[in-house]
Structure formats: C-alpha cells, structure tokens
Design an enzyme around this catalytic site. Structure first.
Site, PDB file in Angstrom:
ATOM      1  N   SER A 127      97.651   3.961  18.003  1.00  0.00           N
ATOM      2  CA  SER A 127      97.444   2.297  17.766  1.00  0.00           C
ATOM      3  C   SER A 127      98.849   1.965  17.370  1.00  0.00           C
ATOM      4  O   SER A 127      99.469   2.311  16.486  1.00  0.00           O
ATOM      5  CB  SER A 127      96.375   1.969  16.610  1.00  0.00           C
ATOM      6  OG  SER A 127      96.515   0.706  16.318  1.00  0.00           O
ATOM      7  N   TYR A 151      93.350   3.300   8.591  1.00  0.00           N
ATOM      8  CA  TYR A 151      93.450   3.627  10.300  1.00  0.00           C
ATOM      9  C   TYR A 151      94.649   3.777  10.705  1.00  0.00           C
ATOM     10  O   TYR A 151      94.926   4.829  11.329  1.00  0.00           O
ATOM     11  CB  TYR A 151      92.612   2.291  10.750  1.00  0.00           C
ATOM     12  CG  TYR A 151      92.803   2.258  12.405  1.00  0.00           C
ATOM     13  CD1 TYR A 151      91.834   3.099  12.903  1.00  0.00           C
ATOM     14  CD2 TYR A 151      93.522   1.560  13.014  1.00  0.00           C
ATOM     15  CE1 TYR A 151      91.712   3.151  14.324  1.00  0.00           C
ATOM     16  CE2 TYR A 151      93.671   1.524  14.611  1.00  0.00           C
ATOM     17  CZ  TYR A 151      92.720   2.316  15.013  1.00  0.00           C
ATOM     18  OH  TYR A 151      92.596   2.138  16.261  1.00  0.00           O
ATOM     19  N   LYS A 155      96.166   7.434  12.265  1.00  0.00           N
ATOM     20  CA  LYS A 155      96.622   7.492  13.515  1.00  0.00           C
ATOM     21  C   LYS A 155      97.954   8.078  13.504  1.00  0.00           C
ATOM     22  O   LYS A 155      98.327   8.885  14.262  1.00  0.00           O
ATOM     23  CB  LYS A 155      96.676   6.246  14.294  1.00  0.00           C
ATOM     24  CG  LYS A 155      95.251   5.591  14.756  1.00  0.00           C
ATOM     25  CD  LYS A 155      94.546   6.451  15.754  1.00  0.00           C
ATOM     26  CE  LYS A 155      93.373   5.785  16.274  1.00  0.00           C
ATOM     27  NZ  LYS A 155      92.939   6.455  17.235  1.00  0.00           N
TER      28      LYS A 155
END
Length: 327
Positions: A127, A151, A155
C-alpha cells in the site's frame, strides 16, 4: 500453472480470480488449478468457471500457511489484509493478519524450498500507506518508508521480509504498493479511505453520501480494473530489473476531493453532486492529512504498469464495469 489467491473473497481478489478463469494468465501458461482462500464462509457469488476450489481459512493460523503451500502453487497472489481503519482500531488483529500471517506464509515457503527447491512467484498487495507526512509532491520512487498508521507499518515490515526472502532465493517476490482503489463497487468496507469511493458510488446510484474531510484533501487513486491489471502484470513480468528493491509504487491519478466531485458533476450532473453531504470527522481528517498526495511512479511505468490518466476515466470505468454490467 498452479495459482493460489489469498483474500479471494475481497473485491480485487474476486475480480482477479474471475479474470484468470475466463482469460487465463498467459498463452504459454494454461491454468492447471486455482486455489482460493479467504476467511469468509463463501465467495460473494459464483465465479465464471468451476475450475477452482475455495477454502475458508483463518490466515493468522500457522495451519493456513501450510495448507496454501502444500500444493506448491507456482504463483501466489497475497491480498489478505485487515484494512486501514480496522487495523488502527484493533491493534492485535491488524498485526496477527497483516504481519504474522504474512511471515508464517513466507516461512512455509522457505521450508518447502529447503525441502524440495520450491520457488514460487509471490505477488504481495502492499500500500501507499508505507509512506507518511511530511511528504513532497510528487513523491519520488526512492522516498524512504515513513508509515504513520499501524496498517502502513505492517505493510512496510512485510515488504522488507518479501525483499529479504527474495534475496535469499526462497521466492520471487513483487510488492505492489496500491493506490487507493476507487470507485469500489458494493458496500463500504472498514477502510478509512472508503469515503473516496462513497462520494462517487452512492450519488451515481441515487443515494446520499457523507464527505468526512475537507474538499482540499489530495490523494492518489486507481480503478479496480487497473488494480487487477497490476497483479496480472506482476505475475508474469521479468523481475530481474527489480534487483533488491522488490516493491513498487503503482501509477495512478492525483486529485483533490473537490476535483473528484467536479468530475462527478461532468459525468452525472448537479443532481448527483447535491447528494454529497459534508459532515467533518476530525479522526478521519487527521488520518488523511498524512496520506500520500501523489507519486512519480517512474519505475513501475518503465516496467510496463499503467493506470488511468484522469479521474473522469475512473468514474466511467465504474459505470461501465459495475452499473452497466449489472443492468
């Protein structure tokens, strides 16, 4: 060609599986088997072909990784994730799926490699959340990883593992740093970025949409059709030019929320834009302030990846692929 898709019940995974079953991957690589995995009990609807098997698994369990690797898929497309908003609210769940699950999968591949030389192509859905403010505009390919969410951190760590396991010869990894995918069909998910799709999708369907951030917010987008093509290209590309830098910022379109709304007006008129209601949400506004406004994705473009040129195209693709297809 044996293919495994993890996160197959999600929007991108489902579209990708449908494409592969209808069109294959490459002329010289017929699909021998396709194994689909997700935590959902079933897929959202039947796929275009019955040449697949669906498995309901908890990706955070070690047994899941062993099951995925057992059939020695030539290509693994790893889309499993707890999305941004949910990963921020549930710290344990985010790390269990986004990091521990990925590490367990990579370890299962390593052990299989040591046992019988197994060496799959691994395409990992990363991402643009791996970077965070302060950010230049456009953001260059070589910009350092500065995630400002759990998040994004999960990642970024998985990207480093992907690069190291590829460097050590256990897998042939490609990390796809996805833009925000817009316009997403169906119902909103738990992603903090969901409003980018809602303010287009709901008005096009005659429904009210809530805008929680200032219209001046600028962000990086690509369509679901482009997202599927990113993974298809990553599955067959020559990875030699990647060297040790295995993850790529994907191309996309940089627009403000106001420019999104103006594109909607050009396509659907004032009647659609009047359905957007501005209701500020300080928590979401704070989160998006650190998000990426846009990238100079030279590496990905040079390697053959492509996306839309403007946001009007993104809206039109939603109309063509979702509204007209379902009419």
């Amino acid at each position: 060609m044996r293919i495994a898709i993890i996160g197959a019940a999600g929007m991108i995974g489902f579209k990708l599986a449908n494409h592969l079953l209808q069109h294959g991957l490459a002329a010289n690589s017929p699909i021998q088997s396709m194994q689909l995995y997700d935590v959902c009990p079933t897929l959202p609807m039947p796929l275009a072909s019955d040449r697949y098997q669906y498995h309901c698994i908890d990706f955070s369990s070690p047994q899941a990784a062993e099951k995925i690797v057992r059939d020695r898929p030539d290509l693994i497309i790893h889309l499993a994730a707890i999305v941004s908003g949910e990963a921020e609210k549930d710290f344990d769940k985010g790390y269990a799926i986004n990091l521990a699950g990925s590490h367990q999968l990579f370890e299962a591949i390593r052990h299989a490699h040591q046992h019988d030389g197994y060496y799959p192509r691994m395409v990992f859905a990363s991402s643009i959340a791996v970077v965070g403010a302060p950010l230049p505009f456009p953001i260059p390919d070589e910009f350092h990883l500065t995630p400002l969410t759990s998040y994004g951190t999960q990642k970024a760590i998985t990207e480093l593992l992907l690069a190291d396991y590829s460097r050590r010869g256990f897998m042939d990894g490609v990390g796809i740093r996805l833009p925000t995918i817009c316009v997403r069909p169906g119902k909103p998910n738990a992603a903090a970025s969901g409003f980018f799709s809602s303010i287009i999708r709901e008005p096009l369907n005659g429904q009210t949409a809530i805008l929680p951030v200032d219209p001046s917010v600028r962000h990086w987008h690509a369509s679901p059709r482009s997202a599927v093509n990113f993974f298809l290209h990553a599955a067959t590309m020559d990875t030699t030019p990647l060297g040790a830098r295995r993850s790529l910022f994907m191309p996309g379109v940089s627009v403000t929320v106001d420019e999104q709304i103006q594109a909607l007006r050009r396509i659907a008129g004032d009647e659609a834009t009047r359905l957007i209601q501005y209701q500020p949400n300080p928590d979401i506004q704070k989160m998006v302030t650190g998000w990426a406004p846009g990238f100079d994705a030279k590496r990905a473009l040079a390697l053959g990846f492509s996306a839309e040129q403007n946001f009007d195209e993104i809206i039109q693709q939603y109309i063509d692929d979702e509204m007209r297809a379902g009419a």
